[in-house]
Design a protein around this motif. Structure first.
Motif, mmCIF file in Angstrom:
data_model
loop_
_atom_site.group_PDB
_atom_site.id
_atom_site.type_symbol
_atom_site.label_atom_id
_atom_site.label_comp_id
_atom_site.label_asym_id
_atom_site.label_seq_id
_atom_site.Cartn_x
_atom_site.Cartn_y
_atom_site.Cartn_z
ATOM 1 N N GLU A 111 6.763 7.117 27.851
ATOM 2 C CA GLU A 111 6.487 8.476 28.322
ATOM 3 C C GLU A 111 6.368 8.494 29.850
ATOM 4 N N ALA A 112 5.718 7.474 30.393
ATOM 5 C CA ALA A 112 5.526 7.417 31.840
ATOM 6 C C ALA A 112 6.780 6.940 32.573
ATOM 7 N N ARG A 113 7.548 6.074 31.942
ATOM 8 C CA ARG A 113 8.676 5.456 32.642
ATOM 9 C C ARG A 113 9.972 6.241 32.554
ATOM 10 N N PHE A 114 10.192 6.910 31.436
ATOM 11 C CA PHE A 114 11.527 7.472 31.180
ATOM 12 C C PHE A 114 11.575 8.989 31.080
ATOM 13 N N ARG A 115 10.434 9.652 31.161
ATOM 14 C CA ARG A 115 10.441 11.114 31.178
ATOM 15 C C ARG A 115 10.070 11.601 32.565
ATOM 16 N N PRO A 116 10.721 12.646 33.041
ATOM 17 C CA PRO A 116 10.340 13.202 34.344
ATOM 18 C C PRO A 116 8.862 13.594 34.327
ATOM 19 N N GLU A 117 8.227 13.448 35.455
ATOM 20 C CA GLU A 117 6.788 13.692 35.520
ATOM 21 C C GLU A 117 6.415 15.078 34.993
ATOM 22 N N GLU A 118 7.235 16.075 35.315
ATOM 23 C CA GLU A 118 6.915 17.439 34.886
ATOM 24 C C GLU A 118 7.075 17.635 33.381
ATOM 25 N N ALA A 119 7.768 16.709 32.722
ATOM 26 C CA ALA A 119 7.985 16.816 31.272
ATOM 27 C C ALA A 119 7.033 15.939 30.467
ATOM 28 N N GLN A 120 6.252 15.133 31.155
ATOM 29 C CA GLN A 120 5.335 14.239 30.448
ATOM 30 C C GLN A 120 4.182 15.017 29.831
ATOM 31 N N SER A 121 3.727 14.537 28.691
ATOM 32 C CA SER A 121 2.666 15.216 27.960
ATOM 33 C C SER A 121 1.423 14.331 27.886
ATOM 34 N N ALA A 122 0.365 14.774 28.532
ATOM 35 C CA ALA A 122 -0.904 14.046 28.464
ATOM 36 C C ALA A 122 -1.442 14.057 27.034
ATOM 37 N N ASP A 123 -1.222 15.155 26.322
ATOM 38 C CA ASP A 123 -1.676 15.236 24.934
ATOM 39 C C ASP A 123 -0.967 14.200 24.067
ATOM 40 N N TRP A 124 0.332 14.037 24.310
ATOM 41 C CA TRP A 124 1.108 13.036 23.560
ATOM 42 C C TRP A 124 0.574 11.636 23.839
ATOM 43 N N VAL A 125 0.347 11.337 25.096
ATOM 44 C CA VAL A 125 -0.161 10.016 25.464
ATOM 45 C C VAL A 125 -1.515 9.763 24.811
ATOM 46 N N GLU A 126 -2.395 10.737 24.836
ATOM 47 C CA GLU A 126 -3.713 10.551 24.236
ATOM 48 C C GLU A 126 -3.626 10.404 22.725
ATOM 49 N N ALA A 127 -2.703 11.122 22.100
ATOM 50 C CA ALA A 127 -2.521 10.984 20.653
ATOM 51 C C ALA A 127 -2.053 9.575 20.305
ATOM 52 N N GLN A 128 -1.163 9.022 21.135
ATOM 53 C CA GLN A 128 -0.712 7.648 20.900
ATOM 54 C C GLN A 128 -1.860 6.667 21.120
ATOM 55 N N TRP A 129 -2.652 6.899 22.167
ATOM 56 C CA TRP A 129 -3.781 6.002 22.407
ATOM 57 C C TRP A 129 -4.784 6.064 21.257
ATOM 58 N N ASN A 130 -4.983 7.235 20.691
ATOM 59 C CA ASN A 130 -5.892 7.340 19.552
ATOM 60 C C ASN A 130 -5.430 6.470 18.390
ATOM 61 N N LYS A 131 -4.119 6.391 18.187
ATOM 62 C CA LYS A 131 -3.580 5.504 17.154
ATOM 63 C C LYS A 131 -3.900 4.051 17.483
ATOM 64 N N VAL A 132 -3.652 3.680 18.724
ATOM 65 C CA VAL A 132 -3.939 2.311 19.163
ATOM 66 C C VAL A 132 -5.418 2.004 18.984
ATOM 67 N N ASN A 133 -6.254 2.898 19.443
ATOM 68 C CA ASN A 133 -7.693 2.681 19.401
ATOM 69 C C ASN A 133 -8.204 2.544 17.969
ATOM 70 N N ARG A 134 -7.728 3.412 17.081
ATOM 71 C CA ARG A 134 -8.152 3.327 15.673
ATOM 72 C C ARG A 134 -7.693 2.025 15.037
ATOM 73 N N ALA A 135 -6.471 1.622 15.339
ATOM 74 C CA ALA A 135 -5.942 0.395 14.747
ATOM 75 C C ALA A 135 -6.680 -0.835 15.272
ATOM 76 N N ILE A 136 -7.000 -0.851 16.550
ATOM 77 C CA ILE A 136 -7.769 -1.964 17.115
ATOM 78 C C ILE A 136 -9.154 -2.013 16.481
ATOM 79 N N SER A 137 -9.780 -0.864 16.308
ATOM 80 C CA SER A 137 -11.087 -0.831 15.642
ATOM 81 C C SER A 137 -10.983 -1.360 14.214
ATOM 82 N N ALA A 138 -9.882 -1.028 13.538
ATOM 83 C CA ALA A 138 -9.679 -1.534 12.170
ATOM 84 C C ALA A 138 -9.544 -3.050 12.164
ATOM 85 N N LEU A 139 -8.833 -3.596 13.145
ATOM 86 C CA LEU A 139 -8.723 -5.056 13.231
ATOM 87 C C LEU A 139 -10.109 -5.672 13.371
ATOM 88 N N ASN A 140 -10.917 -5.087 14.228
ATOM 89 C CA ASN A 140 -12.255 -5.623 14.485
ATOM 90 C C ASN A 140 -13.188 -5.441 13.292
#
Length: 199
Positions: A111-140
């Motif tokens: 999202e940060a590397r290949f989309r123009p800055e004006e087209a990037q979605s902070a909501d999308w990035v946070e939704a992806q991070w929520n997936k990462v965060n939940r999965a890491i918590s599940a591992l732990n």
């Protein structure tokens, strides 16, 4: 055989760690390729119509792609035990959890590397991070017992996923609240196979 790679990819790293852990490194040549979501390497496209890495080019059949397909194939090829039948469904679920972390974390990077800055979605990035965060918590919280014991592909996947989060999203500080997993990752990262494949 040839393995088409980009060293920073966590999906590639899984396979590269397997090659070193199973003694297959001398039988599989690692070939670096330059590819992105917007521009695919011609040799990669010729082997894999999806143009994703890793891709394993065989002499005995069509190229294999998707890291989980490649690791299963190479595990059997080496007559290794990274997918023990007695725990196969747990190992596959653990590996899938690790792959989900990779997919979401890579999506954040793209999202940060290949989309123009004006087209990037902070909501999308946070939704992806929520997936990462939940999965890491599940591992732990759920998977620590599976991260100990004889080496398996779930362990390799988890270590590579966490290392990729460190590489691209270290500011997110995934270790907070995951002390047991953080200690496990620190120890696992000292394995020769992990040291040799660090980006």
């Amino acid at each position: 055989m040839q393995l088409l790679i980009s060293p920073a990819s966590p999906f590639v790293r899984k396979v590269r760690v397997l090659l070193r852990e199973t003694g297959l490194l001398g039988q599989v040549q690692e070939v670096e390729t330059s590819t992105s979501p917007l521009a695919s390497d011609a040799a990669l496209v010729a082997a894999n119509p999806i143009a994703k890495i890793p891709t394993l080019i065989r002499t005995t059949g069509p190229a294999l792609y998707d890291s989980r397909v490649i690791t299963r194939f190479l595990n059997d090829y080496a007559d290794a035990s990274l997918y023990p039948e007695a725990r196969i469904w747990d190992i596959l679920a653990l590996e899938a959890t690790a792959d989900a972390i990779m997919e979401a974390a890579v999506s954040m990077t793209y999202e940060a590397r290949f989309r123009p800055e004006e087209a990037q979605s902070a909501d999308w990035v946070e939704a992806q991070w929520n997936k990462v965060n939940r999965a890491i918590s599940a591992l732990n919280d759920r998977w620590m017992s599976h991260l100990s014991g004889p080496l398996n592909m779930g362990q390799i996947g988890a270590a590579c996923a966490l290392s990729y989060v460190d590489l691209r999203h270290d500011a997110r500080q995934w270790r907070n609240g995951n002390a047991e997993l953080a200690a496990w990752h620190a120890a696992f990262s000292k394995r020769e196979s992990m040291v040799a494949t660090a980006a």
